[in-house]
Write an enzyme that holds these catalytic residues in place. Sequence first.
Site, mmCIF file in Angstrom:
data_model
loop_
_atom_site.group_PDB
_atom_site.id
_atom_site.type_symbol
_atom_site.label_atom_id
_atom_site.label_comp_id
_atom_site.label_asym_id
_atom_site.label_seq_id
_atom_site.Cartn_x
_atom_site.Cartn_y
_atom_site.Cartn_z
ATOM 1 N N LYS A 85 0.628 -4.605 6.519
ATOM 2 C CA LYS A 85 -0.601 -3.995 6.000
ATOM 3 C C LYS A 85 -1.476 -3.487 7.139
ATOM 4 O O LYS A 85 -1.953 -2.345 7.118
ATOM 5 C CB LYS A 85 -1.388 -5.006 5.163
ATOM 6 C CG LYS A 85 -2.619 -4.413 4.500
ATOM 7 C CD LYS A 85 -3.675 -5.457 4.202
ATOM 8 C CE LYS A 85 -4.457 -5.803 5.451
ATOM 9 N NZ LYS A 85 -5.606 -6.684 5.201
ATOM 10 N N ASP A 95 -3.257 -4.107 0.208
ATOM 11 C CA ASP A 95 -4.080 -5.299 0.372
ATOM 12 C C ASP A 95 -4.259 -5.960 -0.987
ATOM 13 O O ASP A 95 -3.584 -5.591 -1.962
ATOM 14 C CB ASP A 95 -5.434 -4.945 1.012
ATOM 15 C CG ASP A 95 -6.319 -4.122 0.083
ATOM 16 O OD1 ASP A 95 -5.847 -3.702 -1.004
ATOM 17 O OD2 ASP A 95 -7.491 -3.909 0.438
#
Length: 217
Positions: A121, A139
Amino acid sequence: MLTKKQWEYCLEQFGEMFPDAHCELVHANPFELLIATLLSAQCTDVLVNRVTADLFKKYKTPEDYLAVEVAELENDIRSIGLYRNKAKNIRALSQLLIDEYGGIVPPNRDILMTFPGVGRKTANVVVSNAFGIPAMAVDTHVERVAKRLGMNRWKDSPLAVEEKIMRWTPREQWTDTHHRIIFFGRYHCKAQNPNCPECPLLPLCREGKKRMKERAD
């Protein structure tokens, strides 16, 4: 499950609701974004920005983070969760940047993922926002929205969410879509109190329809 045609409608609505969605981590260069994103793990962007307002005045280069004792860096980020581990990772990745990359953040997700404290991420956030490389960072907001809508199953991994969104979204829209879904999840489809009654996606949202039925009952 959501169909591709329905997902295209979702993309249109995300764009209409949040046309100016953007990265809310304040940064002036790729290195600052890398540090800010690392700090943001299990922490709000608001708190990170509060801390980095002073942090980025004191530490401007990888060398700066190595010029102080780890205890001093820990103290500078103490209000952020997991600050001890994050301070250790910041120093380790700063050393790696100096040793292997001339102190310059490489514009490559796979390389960034080899850095201490940098997962998929974080690497996606950095390459997309700092270098303009299309990427889809998943996320908690992106994952929650995708699963509530029925884009993905609840048991799917973040990687499975990332891959399906990329598959169903034009590549040139990946970065904007990432920001728009985050804004949608952060300000509309919130974790605790989603605004289902006023949501344009309610007719096709499995979670929203379930919530509205429970309210009616």
